[in-house]
Write an enzyme that holds these catalytic residues in place. Structure first.
Site, PDB file in Angstrom:
ATOM      1  N   TYR A 189      -1.816  41.389  37.661  1.00 49.33           N
ATOM      2  CA  TYR A 189      -1.436  40.319  36.721  1.00 49.33           C
ATOM      3  C   TYR A 189      -1.809  38.950  37.302  1.00 49.33           C
ATOM      4  O   TYR A 189      -2.443  38.125  36.638  1.00 49.33           O
ATOM      5  CB  TYR A 189       0.055  40.385  36.441  1.00 49.33           C
ATOM      6  N   LYS A 193      -4.637  36.140  35.870  1.00 52.34           N
ATOM      7  CA  LYS A 193      -4.278  34.740  35.549  1.00 52.34           C
ATOM      8  C   LYS A 193      -5.027  33.769  36.475  1.00 52.34           C
ATOM      9  O   LYS A 193      -5.401  32.675  36.046  1.00 52.34           O
ATOM     10  CB  LYS A 193      -2.776  34.541  35.621  1.00 52.34           C
TER      11      LYS A 193
HETATM   12  N1  NDP Z   1       7.090  35.999  29.343  1.00 52.75           N
HETATM   13  C1  NDP Z   1       6.817  35.442  30.514  1.00 52.75           C
HETATM   14  O1  NDP Z   1       7.647  35.464  31.447  1.00 52.75           O
HETATM   15  C2  NDP Z   1       5.509  34.769  30.741  1.00 52.75           C
HETATM   16  C3  NDP Z   1       4.419  35.013  29.912  1.00 52.75           C
HETATM   17  N2  NDP Z   1       3.214  34.381  30.194  1.00 52.75           N
HETATM   18  C4  NDP Z   1       2.056  34.673  29.360  1.00 52.75           C
HETATM   19  O2  NDP Z   1       2.312  34.243  28.038  1.00 52.75           O
HETATM   20  C5  NDP Z   1       1.562  35.034  27.107  1.00 52.75           C
HETATM   21  C6  NDP Z   1       2.502  35.542  26.018  1.00 52.75           C
HETATM   22  O3  NDP Z   1       3.528  36.270  26.670  1.00 52.75           O
HETATM   23  P1  NDP Z   1       4.871  36.716  25.909  1.00 52.75           P
HETATM   24  O4  NDP Z   1       4.995  36.022  24.615  1.00 52.75           O
HETATM   25  O5  NDP Z   1       5.970  36.614  26.906  1.00 52.75           O
HETATM   26  O6  NDP Z   1       4.529  38.257  25.682  1.00 52.75           O
HETATM   27  P2  NDP Z   1       5.091  39.324  24.631  1.00 52.75           P
HETATM   28  O7  NDP Z   1       4.820  40.641  25.265  1.00 52.75           O
HETATM   29  O8  NDP Z   1       6.461  38.962  24.221  1.00 52.75           O
HETATM   30  O9  NDP Z   1       4.083  39.122  23.388  1.00 52.75           O
HETATM   31  C7  NDP Z   1       2.718  39.316  23.617  1.00 52.75           C
HETATM   32  C8  NDP Z   1       2.011  39.395  22.281  1.00 52.75           C
HETATM   33  O10 NDP Z   1       0.616  39.629  22.532  1.00 52.75           O
HETATM   34  C9  NDP Z   1       0.233  40.791  21.828  1.00 52.75           C
HETATM   35  N3  NDP Z   1      -0.808  41.547  22.533  1.00 52.75           N
HETATM   36  C10 NDP Z   1      -0.705  42.116  23.750  1.00 52.75           C
HETATM   37  N4  NDP Z   1      -1.819  42.822  24.022  1.00 52.75           N
HETATM   38  C11 NDP Z   1      -2.622  42.706  22.934  1.00 52.75           C
HETATM   39  C12 NDP Z   1      -3.908  43.205  22.590  1.00 52.75           C
HETATM   40  N5  NDP Z   1      -4.575  44.013  23.412  1.00 52.75           N
HETATM   41  N6  NDP Z   1      -4.441  42.865  21.394  1.00 52.75           N
HETATM   42  C13 NDP Z   1      -3.762  42.060  20.544  1.00 52.75           C
HETATM   43  N7  NDP Z   1      -2.540  41.549  20.801  1.00 52.75           N
HETATM   44  C14 NDP Z   1      -1.982  41.878  21.985  1.00 52.75           C
HETATM   45  C15 NDP Z   1       1.500  41.628  21.727  1.00 52.75           C
HETATM   46  O11 NDP Z   1       1.364  42.582  20.692  1.00 52.75           O
HETATM   47  P3  NDP Z   1       2.058  44.045  20.890  1.00 52.75           P
HETATM   48  O12 NDP Z   1       3.496  43.802  21.157  1.00 52.75           O
HETATM   49  O13 NDP Z   1       1.767  44.728  19.593  1.00 52.75           O
HETATM   50  O14 NDP Z   1       1.362  44.694  22.064  1.00 52.75           O
HETATM   51  C16 NDP Z   1       2.528  40.560  21.429  1.00 52.75           C
HETATM   52  O15 NDP Z   1       2.526  40.220  20.079  1.00 52.75           O
HETATM   53  C17 NDP Z   1       0.918  36.146  27.938  1.00 52.75           C
HETATM   54  O16 NDP Z   1      -0.436  35.813  28.198  1.00 52.75           O
HETATM   55  C18 NDP Z   1       1.718  36.131  29.243  1.00 52.75           C
HETATM   56  O17 NDP Z   1       0.936  36.582  30.345  1.00 52.75           O
HETATM   57  C19 NDP Z   1       3.073  33.487  31.219  1.00 52.75           C
HETATM   58  C20 NDP Z   1       4.140  33.217  32.034  1.00 52.75           C
HETATM   59  C21 NDP Z   1       5.420  33.846  31.866  1.00 52.75           C
HETATM   60  C1  BUO Z   2       5.552  36.997  34.021  1.00 52.50           C
HETATM   61  C2  BUO Z   2       4.911  35.865  34.646  1.00 52.50           C
HETATM   62  O1  BUO Z   2       3.912  35.350  34.198  1.00 52.50           O
HETATM   63  C3  BUO Z   2       5.469  35.315  35.845  1.00 52.50           C
HETATM   64  C4  BUO Z   2       6.040  36.206  36.827  1.00 52.50           C
HETATM   65  O2  BUO Z   2       5.408  34.136  36.006  1.00 52.50           O
END
Ligand code: NDP
Ligand code: BUO
Length: 284
Positions: A189, A193
């Site tokens: 991961y 990033k």
């Molecule tokens: N939550 C956290 O702690 C943090 C998140 N982030 C980043 O923020 C972004 C959003 O995260 P977050 O909202 O928490 O994640 P969630 O898992 O809550 O939501 C992610 C969304 O992206 C969709 N998605 C995932 N894989 C695919 C794919 N292959 N094709 C199309 N859609 C896809 C999911 O759909 P489905 O559920 O159907 O798979 C879901 O709707 C990510 O890039 C994550 O790395 C960064 C820092 C911290």
């Molecule tokens: C989930 C994530 O992006 C973290 C550990 O910062």
């Protein structure tokens, strides 16, 4: 001396809108009163078309809703159809596209007919946690296909459209604090990033001459479905919280606000940057 502060909130509307004021502002100023008039320009995306990936849940869903509420035409892309159906019910008029962004050919087919896009949020991502010594090929491939390769592919399609139209644009890649600090069991991961942050800088370098800005937001933990899956254990959460000067995780709204700022003309001179939304985690 009495001081009077008048705040006039203007929305940057479509130039075609009739600006005839619905009412006038009648100020009676007593002698000796100083008046400070503050004009606040609300952020509006009227007339702009935005594509948000991963818009089915969490940060992407709320970003799509916020852009829609700010006047943008929104294309919401995600993997699960029922998420998109509910989103379209919440925001009638939002366009939806159901595709697995980890599938290059399917993505090519699905997005080839989406039409012009001015603003792109590469938000879709997966967090497949494994100790380094147990990392599998499958997790490695899936993580890089979704978190990195799809960002290249979708950004190419959007940027090519902007350049063909001679139109300016903005791209926000949703990275993480984990791009710049090691986190246990996050080898793949963190690497996706970190690659995203570097990709963002090269995209900014090459797309800048085309008036396309490219930035990342780098949040700390957010208790979305992804956050809850990996950070609900109190002891593990405390190990992270203790390294955050503000002593709290980010809210979805904090990330959405940062994304909209970097999409808006209020960040017109910012490109190639990584905007932390991390409570100070990265200062340590
Ligand atoms: N939550 C956290 O702690 C943090 C998140 N982030 C980043 O923020 C972004 C959003 O995260 P977050 O909202 O928490 O994640 P969630 O898992 O809550 O939501 C992610 C969304 O992206 C969709 N998605 C995932 N894989 C695919 C794919 N292959 N094709 C199309 N859609 C896809 C999911 O759909 P489905 O559920 O159907 O798979 C879901 O709707 C990510 O890039 C994550 O790395 C960064 C820092 C911290
Ligand atoms: C989930 C994530 O992006 C973290 C550990 O910062």
């Amino acid at each position: 001396m009495a001081r009077l502060c008048v705040v006039i909130r203007l929305r940057t509307e479509d130039p075609g809108v009739d600006w005839t004021p619905a009412s006038s502002l009648d100020l009676r100023i007593h002698s000796g009163t100083s008046v400070l008039i503050v004009v606040e320009m609300e952020r509006s995306f009227a007339g702009r078309r935005a594509l948000v990936t991963g818009a089915g849940k969490g940060i992407g869903r709320d970003t799509a809703k916020a852009l829609f509420a700010s006047g943008a035409q929104v294309v919401a892309v995600s993997r699960t159809q029922e998420d998109l159906v509910s989103l379209a019910q919440e925001c009638p008029g939002i366009e939806t596209l159901c595709v697995d962004l980890g599938d290059w050919e399917a993505t090519e087919r699905a997005l080839s007919t989406i039409g012009p896009v001015d603003l792109l949020v590469n938000n879709a991502g997966v967090a497949l946690l494994q100790p380094f010594l147990e990392v599998t090929k499958e997790a490695c491939d899936r993580s890089f296909d979704v978190n990195f390769r799809s960002v290249v592919q979708v950004s190419q399609m959007v940027a090519q459209g902007l350049i063909a139209r001679g139109a300016p644009g903005a791209i926000v890649n949703v990275s993480s604090q984990a791009s710049q600090r090691a986190v246990k069991d996050h080898a793949i991961y963190c690497s996706t990033k970190g690659a995203m942050d570097m990709l963002t800088k090269v995209m900014a370098l090459e797309l800048g001459p085309h008036k396309i800005r490219v930035n990342t937001v780098n949040p700390t933990v957010v208790m979305t479905a992804m956050g809850r899956a990996n950070w609900s254990d109190a002891q593990k959460a405390e190990s992270m919280l203790s390294r955050i000067p503000l002593g709290k995780f980010a809210e979805v709204e904090d990330v959405v606000n940062a994304i909209l700022f970097l999409l808006s003309d209020q960040s017109a001179m910012t490109t190639g940057s990584a905007l932390p939304v991390d409570g100070g985690y990265l200062v340590g």
